[in-house]
Design an enzyme around this catalytic site. Sequence first.
Site, PDB file in Angstrom:
ATOM      1  N   LYS A  24       3.322 -14.122 -17.576  1.00  0.00           N
ATOM      2  CA  LYS A  24       2.482 -14.563 -18.706  1.00  0.00           C
ATOM      3  C   LYS A  24       1.023 -14.664 -18.269  1.00  0.00           C
ATOM      4  CE  LYS A  24       2.166 -19.626 -18.587  1.00  0.00           C
ATOM      5  NZ  LYS A  24       0.747 -19.853 -18.329  1.00  0.00           N
ATOM      6  N   ASN A  25       0.819 -15.052 -16.994  1.00  0.00           N
ATOM      7  CA  ASN A  25      -0.568 -15.207 -16.534  1.00  0.00           C
ATOM      8  C   ASN A  25      -1.242 -13.873 -16.246  1.00  0.00           C
ATOM      9  OD1 ASN A  25      -0.368 -17.916 -16.863  1.00  0.00           O
ATOM     10  ND2 ASN A  25      -0.158 -18.422 -14.691  1.00  0.00           N
ATOM     11  N   CYS A 119      -2.156 -26.982 -19.179  1.00  0.00           N
ATOM     12  CA  CYS A 119      -1.407 -28.090 -18.607  1.00  0.00           C
ATOM     13  C   CYS A 119      -2.317 -29.219 -18.135  1.00  0.00           C
ATOM     14  CB  CYS A 119      -0.596 -27.580 -17.424  1.00  0.00           C
ATOM     15  SG  CYS A 119       0.648 -26.406 -17.943  1.00  0.00           S
ATOM     16  N   ARG A 124      -9.919 -29.571 -14.677  1.00  0.00           N
ATOM     17  CA  ARG A 124      -9.989 -28.164 -15.075  1.00  0.00           C
ATOM     18  C   ARG A 124     -11.276 -27.807 -15.832  1.00  0.00           C
ATOM     19  NH1 ARG A 124      -4.200 -25.975 -16.815  1.00  0.00           N
ATOM     20  NH2 ARG A 124      -4.930 -24.159 -15.680  1.00  0.00           N
ATOM     21  N   ASP A 308       1.690 -23.435  -8.225  1.00  0.00           N
ATOM     22  CA  ASP A 308       2.750 -23.471  -9.245  1.00  0.00           C
ATOM     23  C   ASP A 308       4.157 -23.475  -8.639  1.00  0.00           C
ATOM     24  OD1 ASP A 308       1.160 -22.481 -11.985  1.00  0.00           O
ATOM     25  OD2 ASP A 308       0.315 -21.767 -10.118  1.00  0.00           O
ATOM     26  N   ARG A 416       6.165 -22.635 -23.447  1.00  0.00           N
ATOM     27  CA  ARG A 416       4.869 -21.953 -23.337  1.00  0.00           C
ATOM     28  C   ARG A 416       4.937 -20.815 -22.317  1.00  0.00           C
ATOM     29  NH1 ARG A 416       0.418 -25.227 -21.313  1.00  0.00           N
ATOM     30  NH2 ARG A 416      -0.265 -23.167 -20.734  1.00  0.00           N
TER      31      ARG A 416
END
Length: 435
Positions: A24-25, A119, A124, A308, A416
């Site tokens: 997804k990234n 998230c 961030r 992650d 997500r």
Amino acid sequence: MSVDKFIIKGGKPLAGEIEVRGSKNAATKLMIASLLTDEPCVIENVPLSQDTDITSELCGKIGSNVELDRDLHAIKIHTPKVLHPVVPELSRKNRIPVLAIGPLLHRTGIAEVPVLGGCPIGHRPINFHVEALSKMGVEVERRPQSYFAKTSEIHGAEIDLPFPSVGATENIILFAVLARGKTLIRNAAVEPEIFNLVEMLRGMGAEILWRSDERIIEIEGVSRLRGVSIETIPDRNEAVSFAVAALATGGEVFVRGAREDHLKSFIAKAVDAGGSVFVQDGGIKFKAGKRYGPVKIETSPHPGFMTDWQQPFCVLLTKADGESIIHETVYEDRFGYVKDLTRMGARIEVSDKCWGDMKCRFAGVSAMHSISINGPSRLHGTDITMIDIRAGMAHIIAALSAEGESVITGIEHIDRGYEKIEERLRKLGAEIRRV
Ligand code: EPU
């Protein structure tokens, strides 16, 4: 927002084969890159996750024709003209829209995108993005709900990133490919997902030199880009999630699509801890060890151990005999999930000290960014709540490896980033249902 829950009955070793979806990234960034051309682009191996949907919504709002073939996992995006470069709002938030600033500016001279979601794992900020874009001739104004950007003269620049930020590197690349002259990024992030983007852009006619060993990316702006067809790389985070699920439940799973070259730092730690890893044709097999030993992990940008991955790995380390350490050097607030693991019987201490050797931006600031895990512990099922995608995966793995039943709320986080996770885990023998 989903109010669904997962009910998991743990204690069963996972076994069999599971295929990783596209990342997804990576896919979401490839979708944004398609906005740089007026020709159609086809992106294959796209995961059917909510982040893909939000990015499709963004493309649709600016005027792209978006056709998603859910069976083929392929998306065709054609943006003959950007009709609406002002998108102050989307139905949900993630971190992708800020990357559309460059393409929208190139196509229309202005851009407005919603403020970021994603998230809750630290502050961030996007100061690196804004500073880099301003060096390249862009003015970014923070409005209450959005970022508004305009430019009169787009040009390349030399940019030294204070930290190898994935998003900032992508933002600069997406802008520099059509900027006048040369852009040099020093201390660039060199994640495989970014290389996937570079490959797509090269296929579109961009001139990009990739020197990952030195963290240098050089881009020579071109005047026009064309359409392309590109395949999304397999999701490294999914691969690690399934690998750890196999190791932590005492199982044996072949993860089809897992790539050794993307997972070296993970594989090294999995083997150190006592797992067995077999690189095979088309994927990697992970087999649980009879017992596990403690390891020390420090997260860092690629090629380091990815931030992650620490959450699922932490669950495995609750089973290791002795004291393991995780020092998180990428995000300052990524151990929120630990309190639930503790409630399940893990013995974990959280600290604001750097329990590691790596130089870290969080030294001396009160950020709880290190943990020690004292094992082995027998986890027991209980009611737990997901707080973000990767922590959500840690919850699922903890529940799968625990005795008894767990009820997990907050599962909108996992939706997500992971496509139909419960259906896929069930094929490995997991007792998981969505209610
Ligand atoms: N940072 C700044 N200023 C900036 C940009 C980043 O201080 O302008 C800091 C961040 O606060 C963080 C560090 O730099 O402490 C790294 O952030 P980065 O920009 O690399 O992260 P990102 O692009 O926002 C992506 C992934 C994350 C993944 C990180 C690190 C996407 C959509 N997200 O985030 O994935 O953890 O890179 O690899 O690609 C996830 O998928 O669950 C996820 C959080």
